[in-house]
Design an enzyme around this catalytic site. Structure first.
Site, PDB file in Angstrom:
ATOM      1  N   SER A   1       0.506  -1.233   0.447  1.00  0.00           N
ATOM      2  CA  SER A   1       0.140  -0.371   0.151  1.00  0.00           C
ATOM      3  C   SER A   1       0.766   1.378  -0.418  1.00  0.00           C
ATOM      4  CB  SER A   1      -1.013   0.517   0.905  1.00  0.00           C
ATOM      5  OG  SER A   1       0.074   0.342   1.833  1.00  0.00           O
TER       6      SER A   1
ATOM      7  N   LYS B   1      -6.496   3.352   9.480  1.00  0.00           N
ATOM      8  CA  LYS B   1      -5.058   4.457   8.414  1.00  0.00           C
ATOM      9  C   LYS B   1      -6.199   6.189   8.270  1.00  0.00           C
ATOM     10  CE  LYS B   1      -2.951   0.881   5.045  1.00  0.00           C
ATOM     11  NZ  LYS B   1      -3.060   0.659   3.774  1.00  0.00           N
TER      12      LYS B   1
END
Length: 886
Positions: A768, A811
């Site tokens: 990511s 996140k």
């Protein structure tokens, strides 16, 4: 060793019987010269006033004078280990020390007299006069036998009691001036007669009770008429320590010596009685076991003769039989159990198989088969308990209410195996306890962290020593009902090795179609687990094996927001901690701003465990202040008196303790986490990524620098293989599309490109960070600064596509905690963002990107892309996809 003076003498003497000179000598009849006359010269004649029988007295004085004149006043001294030699004893002494050998040699050259004295500490190798007792025995050497290894075996006879009058030389042997001790007595003294008679009775009883002494010892004792010799003979044959025996020599009065002897004999007789009692108990136990065995064998034989040996259980097995009858066993299980019980009745109770079979039957009777608790299916009641125990967690609460609602309609339900997945400290375990409390079921927790043996789940075979059922059956026994709530804690922490795979063993346990007939290796019968509500917990869903994960209904528990942590601290943590710290009597309040400061500046976590630790620290300091103040005013430090004091009651009633931001900083010192100025400023070659960890979301800055040197790509920061491949793909994408981004064709030629991810000691991996590395490389190559208030996440391909990622909720929470205002999210994750609570996305500008080109207009404050009218040129304004969440 050569320092065996008399230590081994007992071994060479054959037995402990003392040899005495039985020659006929005159007896001291009736005189009262002082009983303890100690002088280095012969006895002085008595005065007429003391005489009652002149002939007897004269004879005794002559004998004493004869003995005294024969003994020199200065003698070699022989220290003895672990032995006291009395007068009139004949005893072999083993000599090995050099000084002792020289002392014996000197005594042989004189008149064979030597002074024997016991050492205070037998471990001293070269004793001096300070290491030996003052009183000892003058002995005469009768025989010397030379042994191998430079040893001497010396046969000595005790002559008189004596003491060291004046120490002499110490080398090459000990020598001293001695004073003989003539213990005289009056045989007509009635008290002395009583003590002699009492000691004789005690000694006779001692010899009879002591199996180490032969009967001849008592016969020799009874043949002695003189009280002094009887004393020494009895004392020599009593098994006592050197210190106890030395006390007799230290006394110079005959009655005092007899008193010490009586004490020794009385103490030894008490020990002998205790030994006899212990021996009797042991013998009785053995006889009882043997008698029981014989009776059981007779009963078994008679039952065989009568033909009814299989119908009745013995009195020892009847309670077990009753427990099995009351257990409510299924018919298939009962048939096997009764077969094993019949075999147990025929097995000898002394056989190892008996205990194995009995333990198995006890486990069968103790495991619940039909007993169950009544479920509380009141949805309102369940909701109220869940709300009272936990703040937030709406999704898992709703799922539990759905489960209760279905149970209300159909009574039972299969396939309800929940798995709470989330960071540590978010309430997974406590939520399972609340479910058990709300439904009225028993709760049992099984910790699976570190389990790597299949037998931990399924048990061991009965053939193994110490075998027992697995954790599942043990949990059922602890629960005591067939429908408990069993928490499988840390199911993602299991591992496997050569002993098997415990996760595979759990497949049968957690499969609703199979667990109705779970077979434990130890029980060897099917056990029904279908009524159990299994709840599993895990930190990382991807660490759960696929087949096992397929059987679980996963419920994600996300990280708490700052307002949530403040509310949890107010509603749950603070009341509990105040009670635990004994501060319930005082008025203690925390301001919301103080709690927010603790959450924001002293903790950085997904859950609330560190918040609880910091609050505990503050309460401990408050408790210290309270105790100090109350103790000073009340004048006491004892807890009971302090709590009853007027100062304690006055302080608890009048004073309020309000914890504000200033007090937090006073107690907890400087903040541990604080966003520094400049961290959110625009920088060249620095991009802020978002990472997911088992502890929640984290910010992941990526730094890039391009410098002259060997043409290569350097990656640092303890990166995993997937993350390294993402960096290579990002660089390849930029090099193949340099014109579209306004870069020189040779921007990487002859240059070393260094990509570093800070906190290099922490391993990092995952795809990511692809978009973060790509934009950081682009910023460093173009020299344009990236926005500092921007964070991003997404995987990048060689074609510049941004692929979806996971852990988006954590996140976004990390970005919110860090103060970031704008976040790049893959367009394919739009559906995930829509499921996230609006509280999380509030005040966050979420920009969905499908390609790297979609992020360019928002990543740089000045556009680093040249506008070229070709098909390969990107037109960011036309491709922009923006969604602003408010």
């Amino acid at each position: 060793m050569n320092d065996t003076d008399s230590k081994d003498g007992k071994d060479t003497a054959g037995n402990n019987e003392v040899q005495t000179n039985q020659d006929v000598r005159a007896r001291l009849r009736n005189f009262s010269v002082p009983r303890s006359s100690t002088r280095p010269s012969p006895l002085a004649p008595p005065t007429p006033a003391n005489m009652t029988s002149s002939d007897d007295l004269l004879q005794s004085i002559e004998e004493a004078e004869k003995r005294g004149t024969m003994i020199p006043s200065t003698l070699p001294v022989l220290p003895l280990r672990d032995i006291v030699i009395y007068p009139h004893m004949i005893f072999p002494v083993l000599i090995g020390r050099a000084s002792s050998l020289k002392a014996v040699a000197e005594a042989l050259e004189r008149e064979k007299y030597i002074f024997l004295v016991a050492q205070r500490d037998p471990t001293v190798e070269e004793p001096g006069f300070g290491d030996v007792f003052e009183y000892g025995t003058v002995a005469k050497i009768l025989q010397v036998l030379r042994l191998p290894n430079n040893l001497l075996k010396v046969l000595v006879e005790g002559v008189m009691q004596a003491r060291i009058e004046r120490p002499g030389k110490t080398t090459p042997y000990l020598e001293a001036e001695i004073a003989t001790v003539n213990v005289l007595h009056n045989v007509r003294d009635r008290q002395l007669k009583a003590m002699v008679r009492h000691s004789a009775e005690l000694f006779a009883e001692y010899v009879k009770d002591n199996r180490n002494l032969p009967p001849e010892v008592l016969g020799a004792f009874e043949n002695i008429d003189e009280p002094v010799r009887k004393l020494y003979y009895a004392a020599a044959n009593v098994q006592q320590s050197v210190e106890a025996k030395q006390k007799i020599l230290d006394k110079t009065d005959l009655k005092d010596q007899y008193f010490e002897l009586v004490q020794m004999l009385s103490g030894e007789l008490e020990l002998l009685k205790l030994e006899a009692e212990i021996d009797t108990k042991v013998q009785d136990q053995i006889q009882r076991s043997q008698r029981k065995y014989f009776i059981q064998e007779q009963i078994r034989t008679l039952q065989k003769e009568l033909g009814d040996d299989e119908t009745e259980a013995g009195p020892e097995l009847q309670p077990l039989k009753d427990a099995l009858d009351e257990a409510g066993l299924p018919e298939t299980v009962r048939a096997k159990v009764m077969e094993e019980f019949d075999r147990l009745k025929k097995t000898n109770s002394m056989s190892p198989e008996f205990s194995v079979n009995r333990t198995w039957l006890e486990w069968i009777s103790n495991v619940p088969w039909t007993k169950r608790t009544d479920d509380d299916l009141d949805v309102t009641h369940v909701r109220s308990i869940l709300e009272a125990d936990h703040y937030g967690l709406e999704k898992p609460k709703q799922r539990i209410l759905e489960y209760i609602s279905v149970l209300n309609l159909i009574g039972s339900m299969k396939g309800q195996i929940l798995c709470f997945v989330g960071p540590p400290g978010v309430g997974k375990t406590s939520l399972a306890k609340s479910i058990a409390r709300a439904t009225g079921r028993n709760f049992v927790r099984i910790s699976l962290g570190g389990v790597r043996d299949e037998a931990e789940i399924r048990g061991h075979r009965r053939t193994y020593i110490g075998a027992q059922p697995g954790k599942i059956v043990q949990a059922m026994k602890r629960a005591g009902s067939v429908n408990p709530v069993i928490l499988l804690d840390e199911i993602d922490k299991m591992s496997m090795d050569f002993r098997g795979d415990p996760s595979s063993a759990l497949l049968e346990v957690l499969d609703p179609e199979q667990n109705a007939g779970f077979n434990d290796h130890y029980l060897e019968v099917d056990y029904d687990l279908s009524k159990v509500l299994f709840i599993a917990t895990a930190n990382v869903m991807f660490d759960i094996p696929g087949p096992l994960l397929d059987r679980l209904e996963v419920i994600q528990l996300s990280s708490y927001l700052e307002p949530d942590k403040v509310e949890i601290a107010k509603r749950h943590i603070l009341p509990k901690l105040i009670k635990e710290h004994g501060l319930s009597d005082f008025k203690i309040t925390f301001k919301d701003a103080a709690l927010l400061k603790i959450v924001r500046e002293y903790t950085r976590e997904a859950g609330v465990r560190n918040v609880e630790r910091e609050l505990s620290s503050i309460l401990r300091k408050l408790a210290t202040e309270i105790v100090t103040e109350v103790g000073t005013k009340a004048g006491t430090s004892k807890p009971e008196e302090m709590k009853k004091s007027a100062a304690y009651k006055r302080l608890a009633k009048s004073k309020k303790f309000v914890v504000d931001e200033a007090l937090v900083e006073k107690y907890l010192r400087a903040p541990k986490f604080k966003v520094k100025e400049g961290e959110l400023t625009d920088k060249v070659g620095v991009a802020m990524g978002l990472a997911w960890t088992s502890m929640g979301g984290e910010m992941l800055p990526v730094e890039v620098t391009i410098m002259p040197g060997a043409e290569r790509l350097t990656l640092t920061g303890k990166l995993g293989d997937v993350m390294k491949e993402s960096a290579v793909a990002a660089l390849s994408y930029l090099r193949s599309n340099f014109a579209a981004f306004g870069l020189d064709a040779d921007f990487a030629k002859g240059k070393e490109i260094h990509i570093h991810v800070p906190e290099g000691a922490i391993p990092k991996d995952g795809p990511s960070a692809g978009i973060t590395m790509t934009l950081a490389l682009l910023s460093a190559a173009s020299g344009r600064p990236l926005r500092g208030d921007l964070a991003m996440t997404g995987e990048v391909t060689l074609r510049g596509n941004v692929l979806p990622i996971g852990g988006l909720n954590e996140k976004l929470l990390a970005a919110k905690r860090f103060g970031v205002k704008t976040v790049f999210v893959p367009k394919a994750n739009r559906k995930d963002v829509e499921e996230i609570s609006p509280v999380v996305t509030k005040n966050l500008e979420i920009i969905y990107v499908e390609k790297i080109s979609d992020a360019i207009p928002f990543a740089f404050r000045q556009r680093p892309v040249r506008t070229v009218s070709t098909k390969k040129t990107l037109k960011p304004a036309a491709k922009k996809v923006v969604s602003r969440k408010k």
